[in-house]
Design a protein around this motif. Structure first.
Motif, PDB file in Angstrom:
ATOM      1  N   HIS A   1       0.632  -1.473   0.369  1.00  0.00           N
ATOM      2  CA  HIS A   1      -0.157  -0.200   0.285  1.00  0.00           C
ATOM      3  C   HIS A   1       1.380   0.715   0.371  1.00  0.00           C
ATOM      4  N   SER A   2       1.841   0.754   1.239  1.00  0.00           N
ATOM      5  CA  SER A   2       2.563   1.910   0.510  1.00  0.00           C
ATOM      6  C   SER A   2       3.178   2.576  -0.534  1.00  0.00           C
ATOM      7  N   ARG A   3       3.829   1.817  -1.303  1.00  0.00           N
ATOM      8  CA  ARG A   3       4.636   1.504  -2.399  1.00  0.00           C
ATOM      9  C   ARG A   3       3.249   1.930  -3.213  1.00  0.00           C
ATOM     10  N   LEU A   4       2.244   1.341  -3.500  1.00  0.00           N
ATOM     11  CA  LEU A   4       1.061   2.846  -4.047  1.00  0.00           C
ATOM     12  C   LEU A   4       1.062   4.158  -3.894  1.00  0.00           C
ATOM     13  N   GLY A   5       1.402   4.345  -2.477  1.00  0.00           N
ATOM     14  CA  GLY A   5       1.178   5.731  -2.448  1.00  0.00           C
ATOM     15  C   GLY A   5       2.221   6.340  -3.372  1.00  0.00           C
ATOM     16  N   GLU A   6       3.306   6.249  -2.586  1.00  0.00           N
ATOM     17  CA  GLU A   6       4.423   6.517  -4.026  1.00  0.00           C
ATOM     18  C   GLU A   6       4.428   6.742  -5.499  1.00  0.00           C
ATOM     19  N   MET A   7       4.280   5.867  -5.330  1.00  0.00           N
ATOM     20  CA  MET A   7       3.612   5.892  -7.108  1.00  0.00           C
ATOM     21  C   MET A   7       2.467   6.771  -7.770  1.00  0.00           C
ATOM     22  N   TYR A   8       1.703   7.593  -6.358  1.00  0.00           N
ATOM     23  CA  TYR A   8       0.075   8.112  -6.597  1.00  0.00           C
ATOM     24  C   TYR A   8       1.128   9.471  -7.344  1.00  0.00           C
ATOM     25  N   VAL A   9       2.538   9.797  -6.163  1.00  0.00           N
ATOM     26  CA  VAL A   9       3.122  11.209  -6.212  1.00  0.00           C
ATOM     27  C   VAL A   9       4.298  11.410  -7.779  1.00  0.00           C
ATOM     28  N   GLN A  10       4.987   9.981  -7.739  1.00  0.00           N
ATOM     29  CA  GLN A  10       5.749  10.181  -8.444  1.00  0.00           C
ATOM     30  C   GLN A  10       5.151  10.246 -10.063  1.00  0.00           C
ATOM     31  N   ASP A  11       4.490   8.800 -10.564  1.00  0.00           N
ATOM     32  CA  ASP A  11       3.474   9.279 -12.189  1.00  0.00           C
ATOM     33  C   ASP A  11       2.622  10.536 -12.016  1.00  0.00           C
ATOM     34  N   GLU A  12       2.574  11.074 -12.477  1.00  0.00           N
ATOM     35  CA  GLU A  12       1.804  12.413 -12.803  1.00  0.00           C
ATOM     36  C   GLU A  12       0.177  12.406 -13.183  1.00  0.00           C
ATOM     37  N   ARG A  13       0.021  11.215 -13.965  1.00  0.00           N
ATOM     38  CA  ARG A  13      -0.679  10.692 -14.095  1.00  0.00           C
ATOM     39  C   ARG A  13      -1.652  10.701 -12.868  1.00  0.00           C
ATOM     40  N   PHE A  14      -1.257   9.486 -12.258  1.00  0.00           N
ATOM     41  CA  PHE A  14      -2.407   9.482 -10.880  1.00  0.00           C
ATOM     42  C   PHE A  14      -2.510  11.086 -10.077  1.00  0.00           C
ATOM     43  N   THR A  15      -0.737  11.642 -10.056  1.00  0.00           N
ATOM     44  CA  THR A  15      -1.187  12.533  -9.350  1.00  0.00           C
ATOM     45  C   THR A  15      -2.319  13.416  -9.999  1.00  0.00           C
ATOM     46  N   ALA A  16      -2.189  13.857 -11.235  1.00  0.00           N
ATOM     47  CA  ALA A  16      -3.607  14.746 -11.818  1.00  0.00           C
ATOM     48  C   ALA A  16      -4.568  14.231 -11.556  1.00  0.00           C
ATOM     49  N   THR A  17      -4.837  12.564 -10.947  1.00  0.00           N
ATOM     50  CA  THR A  17      -6.236  12.822 -11.297  1.00  0.00           C
ATOM     51  C   THR A  17      -6.320  12.207  -9.830  1.00  0.00           C
ATOM     52  N   TYR A  18      -5.885  12.351  -9.100  1.00  0.00           N
ATOM     53  CA  TYR A  18      -5.843  12.749  -7.390  1.00  0.00           C
ATOM     54  C   TYR A  18      -6.076  14.164  -6.588  1.00  0.00           C
ATOM     55  N   ASP A  19      -5.188  14.822  -7.709  1.00  0.00           N
ATOM     56  CA  ASP A  19      -5.297  16.501  -7.144  1.00  0.00           C
ATOM     57  C   ASP A  19      -6.616  17.435  -7.879  1.00  0.00           C
ATOM     58  N   ALA A  20      -7.510  16.245  -8.976  1.00  0.00           N
ATOM     59  CA  ALA A  20      -8.415  17.039  -9.828  1.00  0.00           C
ATOM     60  C   ALA A  20      -9.577  17.036  -8.470  1.00  0.00           C
ATOM     61  N   ILE A  21      -9.799  15.569  -7.754  1.00  0.00           N
ATOM     62  CA  ILE A  21      -9.958  15.565  -6.555  1.00  0.00           C
ATOM     63  C   ILE A  21     -10.547  16.960  -5.642  1.00  0.00           C
ATOM     64  N   ARG A  22      -8.895  17.341  -4.896  1.00  0.00           N
ATOM     65  CA  ARG A  22      -8.380  18.279  -4.674  1.00  0.00           C
ATOM     66  C   ARG A  22      -6.540  19.077  -4.253  1.00  0.00           C
ATOM     67  N   PRO A  23      -6.225  19.657  -5.014  1.00  0.00           N
ATOM     68  CA  PRO A  23      -5.260  20.051  -5.512  1.00  0.00           C
ATOM     69  C   PRO A  23      -4.694  19.746  -4.122  1.00  0.00           C
ATOM     70  N   GLY A  24      -3.017  18.778  -4.186  1.00  0.00           N
ATOM     71  CA  GLY A  24      -2.185  18.321  -3.255  1.00  0.00           C
ATOM     72  C   GLY A  24      -3.030  16.972  -2.715  1.00  0.00           C
ATOM     73  N   LEU A  25      -3.807  16.950  -2.742  1.00  0.00           N
ATOM     74  CA  LEU A  25      -4.595  15.394  -2.798  1.00  0.00           C
ATOM     75  C   LEU A  25      -3.767  14.020  -2.261  1.00  0.00           C
ATOM     76  N   ALA A  26      -3.227  14.172  -3.779  1.00  0.00           N
ATOM     77  CA  ALA A  26      -2.316  12.692  -4.039  1.00  0.00           C
ATOM     78  C   ALA A  26      -0.910  12.918  -2.924  1.00  0.00           C
ATOM     79  N   ARG A  27      -0.617  13.887  -2.596  1.00  0.00           N
ATOM     80  CA  ARG A  27       0.903  13.783  -2.043  1.00  0.00           C
ATOM     81  C   ARG A  27      -0.005  14.304   0.092  1.00  0.00           C
ATOM     82  N   TYR A  28      -1.127  14.188  -0.032  1.00  0.00           N
ATOM     83  CA  TYR A  28      -1.589  13.825   1.401  1.00  0.00           C
ATOM     84  C   TYR A  28      -2.098  12.972   1.473  1.00  0.00           C
TER      85      TYR A  28
END
Length: 273
Positions: free
Chosen positions: A212-239
């Motif tokens: 699960h933690s490795r997935l969390g890192e991917m949410y931040v490192q992969d810009e596509r996942f980051t964009a998906t989460y940050d579209a819900i709320r800016p900064g959500l991927a890192r949070y």
């Protein structure tokens, strides 16, 4: 002299036996014969054979082909135009079928038993197929990936919609905690991270805290996942990544505490008379 039976069969890609049959039923009678009685086909015969083969390809029985070609009101241009219209329509239909088959292959590869329209209805702007090849490249050899594919292949549109609603609810709850100013390691936030982990384990593949933690890192490192989460709320991927990491640390603390208690009980037991 015209063309022999063997030559015409070679031109047309059919058998000599077929030409003999066409002659016997009067559909294509050779225009010439040699002194020995062998069939010889003229250029006009070749034109008629072309028309026969066109109509056969379109599915007309031989009896109807004979009627069409022997109609005194029909002219070659009219026949060609009719064939062109039918062939054009068939090409269009076959193109649609080929596209549908391609989409079905992609759906099978992705493990999603939905039509393109249903997938759009379920996933909205997110295209899961865009990540299919990369996911297979990264994790295709793992049992977790194979398990995820098996589970996904068995789901209906309603199943996917229910799962999407549940995951959206988790994401919104995390975003609300972020908006309220809660730290990622706050108990309520780590509870949501644990809910997120359990959702993955239940719906896709066994997901322990480390994965699960490795997935969390991917949410931040992969810009596509980051964009998906940050579209819900800016900064959500890192949070969310930080909340997942905090949840893993909380689990480690629980394990350390449980081990300490177990050790203490063991030591107490060994010193007892």
């Amino acid at each position: 002299m015209g063309h022999s039976v063997g030559q015409v069969a070679g031109f047309a890609g059919i058998t000599v036996r077929t030409l003999h049959h066409y002659d016997e039923i009067g559909l294509l009678v050779p225009g010439e014969r040699t002194a020995a009685g062998h069939r010889r086909y003229t250029d006009a015969d070749l034109d008629r054979l072309q028309q026969i083969l066109f109509h056969r390809e379109l599915g007309f029985p031989l009896e109807e082909v004979a009627v069409l070609l022997d109609d005194p009101a029909a002219d070659p241009i009219t026949l060609l135009r009719r064939q062109h219209a039918v062939l054009t329509a068939r090409i269009g239909r076959l193109t649609e079928m080929a596209t549908a088959v391609e989409r079905a292959m992609e759906a099978r590869k992705m493990g999603i038993s939905l039509t393109p329209e249903e997938r759009f209805e379920v996933f909205g702007d997110f295209d899961p197929e865009a990540h299919a090849e990369e996911a297979e490249h990264r994790w295709g050899s793992t049992e977790a990936y194979r398990e995820s594919q098996r589970r996904a292949a068995a789901r209906t549109k309603e199943d996917w919609q229910a799962l999407t609603r549940e995951l959206d609810e988790i994401h919104r709850a995390v975003a609300d905690r972020m908006a309220a100013g809660d730290a990622p390691d706050a108990p309520g936030v780590t509870d949501l991270a644990e809910r997120h982990r359990l959702f993955i384990s239940r719906t896709s593949y066994p997901c322990d805290h480390g994965m699960h933690s490795r997935l969390g890192e991917m949410y931040v490192q992969d810009e596509r996942f980051t964009a998906t989460y940050d579209a819900i709320r800016p900064g959500l991927a890192r949070y969310l990544r930080d909340a997942i990491a905090a949840n893993e640390e909380r689990e480690r603390e629980r394990e350390r505490a449980a081990n300490a208690v177990s050790t203490e009980r063991g030591e107490s037991g060994s010193s007892a008379p």
